[in-house]
Write a protein that holds these residues in place. Sequence first.
Motif, PDB file in Angstrom:
ATOM      1  N   GLU A   1       0.817  -1.204   0.000  1.00 57.60           N
ATOM      2  CA  GLU A   1       0.000   0.000   0.000  1.00 57.60           C
ATOM      3  C   GLU A   1       0.859   1.266   0.000  1.00 57.60           C
ATOM      4  O   GLU A   1       1.967   1.290   0.560  1.00 57.60           O
ATOM      5  N   ARG A   2       0.329   2.341  -0.584  1.00 60.19           N
ATOM      6  CA  ARG A   2       1.047   3.619  -0.627  1.00 60.19           C
ATOM      7  C   ARG A   2       0.985   4.333   0.723  1.00 60.19           C
ATOM      8  O   ARG A   2       1.956   4.960   1.139  1.00 60.19           O
ATOM      9  N   PHE A   3      -0.162   4.264   1.398  1.00 60.77           N
ATOM     10  CA  PHE A   3      -0.325   4.856   2.724  1.00 60.77           C
ATOM     11  C   PHE A   3      -0.093   3.776   3.776  1.00 60.77           C
ATOM     12  O   PHE A   3      -0.617   2.658   3.651  1.00 60.77           O
ATOM     13  N   VAL A   4       0.658   4.132   4.816  1.00 61.73           N
ATOM     14  CA  VAL A   4       1.061   3.130   5.798  1.00 61.73           C
ATOM     15  C   VAL A   4       0.917   3.684   7.209  1.00 61.73           C
ATOM     16  O   VAL A   4       1.510   4.712   7.548  1.00 61.73           O
ATOM     17  N   ILE A   5       0.119   3.003   8.043  1.00 63.25           N
ATOM     18  CA  ILE A   5       0.046   3.352   9.461  1.00 63.25           C
ATOM     19  C   ILE A   5       1.300   2.820  10.146  1.00 63.25           C
ATOM     20  O   ILE A   5       1.701   1.675   9.926  1.00 63.25           O
ATOM     21  N   GLY A   6       1.926   3.649  10.989  1.00 62.89           N
ATOM     22  CA  GLY A   6       3.130   3.232  11.694  1.00 62.89           C
ATOM     23  C   GLY A   6       2.883   3.085  13.187  1.00 62.89           C
ATOM     24  O   GLY A   6       2.495   4.042  13.854  1.00 62.89           O
ATOM     25  N   ASP A   7       3.089   1.899  13.715  1.00 60.80           N
ATOM     26  CA  ASP A   7       2.969   1.678  15.157  1.00 60.80           C
ATOM     27  C   ASP A   7       4.086   2.395  15.909  1.00 60.80           C
ATOM     28  O   ASP A   7       5.207   2.536  15.395  1.00 60.80           O
ATOM     29  N   ALA A   8       3.797   2.833  17.126  1.00 65.91           N
ATOM     30  CA  ALA A   8       4.815   3.401  18.016  1.00 65.91           C
ATOM     31  C   ALA A   8       4.233   3.469  19.416  1.00 65.91           C
ATOM     32  O   ALA A   8       3.137   4.009  19.600  1.00 65.91           O
ATOM     33  N   ILE A   9       4.961   2.927  20.389  1.00 65.31           N
ATOM     34  CA  ILE A   9       4.468   2.951  21.766  1.00 65.31           C
ATOM     35  C   ILE A   9       5.461   3.621  22.714  1.00 65.31           C
ATOM     36  O   ILE A   9       5.214   3.692  23.921  1.00 65.31           O
ATOM     37  N   SER A  10       6.586   4.114  22.186  1.00 63.09           N
ATOM     38  CA  SER A  10       7.594   4.762  23.029  1.00 63.09           C
ATOM     39  C   SER A  10       8.362   5.784  22.204  1.00 63.09           C
ATOM     40  O   SER A  10       8.329   5.764  20.964  1.00 63.09           O
ATOM     41  N   ASP A  11       9.087   6.670  22.893  1.00 65.18           N
ATOM     42  CA  ASP A  11       9.941   7.624  22.190  1.00 65.18           C
ATOM     43  C   ASP A  11      11.033   6.903  21.403  1.00 65.18           C
ATOM     44  O   ASP A  11      11.451   7.370  20.329  1.00 65.18           O
TER      45      ASP A  11
END
Length: 425
Positions: free
Chosen positions: A194-204
Amino acid sequence: MLIGVIADDFTGASDIANTLAKGVEPEGGLRTAQFPGIPDTPADKEIEAGVVSLKSRTAPVEEAVADGLRALRWLKDQGCRQFIFKYCSTFDSTRRGNIGPVAEALANELGAQKVVFCPAFPTTGRTIYHGHLFVLGKLLNESGMENQPLTPMTDADIRRWLQYQAQEAVGLVSIDAVTQGPEAIATALRNVDERFVIGDAISDEDLLAWGEALKDAQLITGGSGIALGLPKNFVRRASSKRGGSVFTGIAGPAAILAGSCSGATRGQIDVHAKSHPTFAIDVPGVMSGDVTTQTLLDFFETHPGQAPLAYSSGSPDDVRAVQGQFGQEAVAEKLDNLFADTARELVQKSYKRLVVAGGETSGAVAKAVSEALGSPAMSLGPEIDPGVPVLSVGKTEPIALALKSGNFGAPDFFARALKMMEAGK
């Protein structure tokens, strides 16, 4: 200019400007300025990160897209090498919201192939896990954001929510890859169709890994957290001179204006009211013309030196009742004009410190103050609370501004903001 940011509201713009100005040690941040609206003149060549503050979060799609493209083209003219579309860390929008369409327009203009969406801001409790957005450990749609009057967030699955808005397919780089570091993130991005991508992040640490993985990305979207690791990319390439403007403090008359109805702001008003004068703005009175700019000015001038606060904040039920009686857009326009006109008059009366709560309210006030002082650029001062810096506006006789998102800030934010503005630290 190295990094150009298009922010969909004024408090969000201050938030990400603060992030870019601070950076992380040992590299530090970039010389950053915030602009209230799209300037019609070139920026100072010493500015390394420019943040254009729009008022497009709840704007119709066509208007938001047009404003976003105009901002992008101005930033391109300043020589920016990387662009960020900044929206709220709670992804404030609706199923027909403009985050997707604006991102598509910006991506097409730049020819960007993979565009990451990461509204995470762990410092303030916003995290993304397998595409789901959490606020202080609660799913977004169970955090109180489902009660927002303009952008009720009723689904925590950001991948699904963005797909409602976008024509592009939406993929995911999950926490499984993110925790393995920048190279794993870059590989995962290449492998996503996919062209658009959700990025996970749970910390700095996750955000810093994203920053390194996105060092060559043309367009990035998200909350202010996604910018955390970006300045060091330019410092390491010796593109940045590092450092920023020095804020030494501004003393003088002060006033506080609150237009946010968030639970955090209402709690802050309650704390402030225990030891300072407050004025509850009667919204029906505003609509009828009984409550005017002069009403607020009279209140402020009756309480000099006492950190007076005027607010239109109310509970979700109160807000719905008023909007049902007068119409949502009519109420918003009247209140924005009231706050803007009041701020403009306060500047004319030599008030030097203004604290503002609420995205829409901040937008109206910042624009009015900038116009009154004839200064399009706002320089960054010290951070009051995570995501909320002191801003300095004007060169010869500057004033200090603090633009606070509704959900940000400690309970005693208002008093501490005024104190920091005066002390300079």
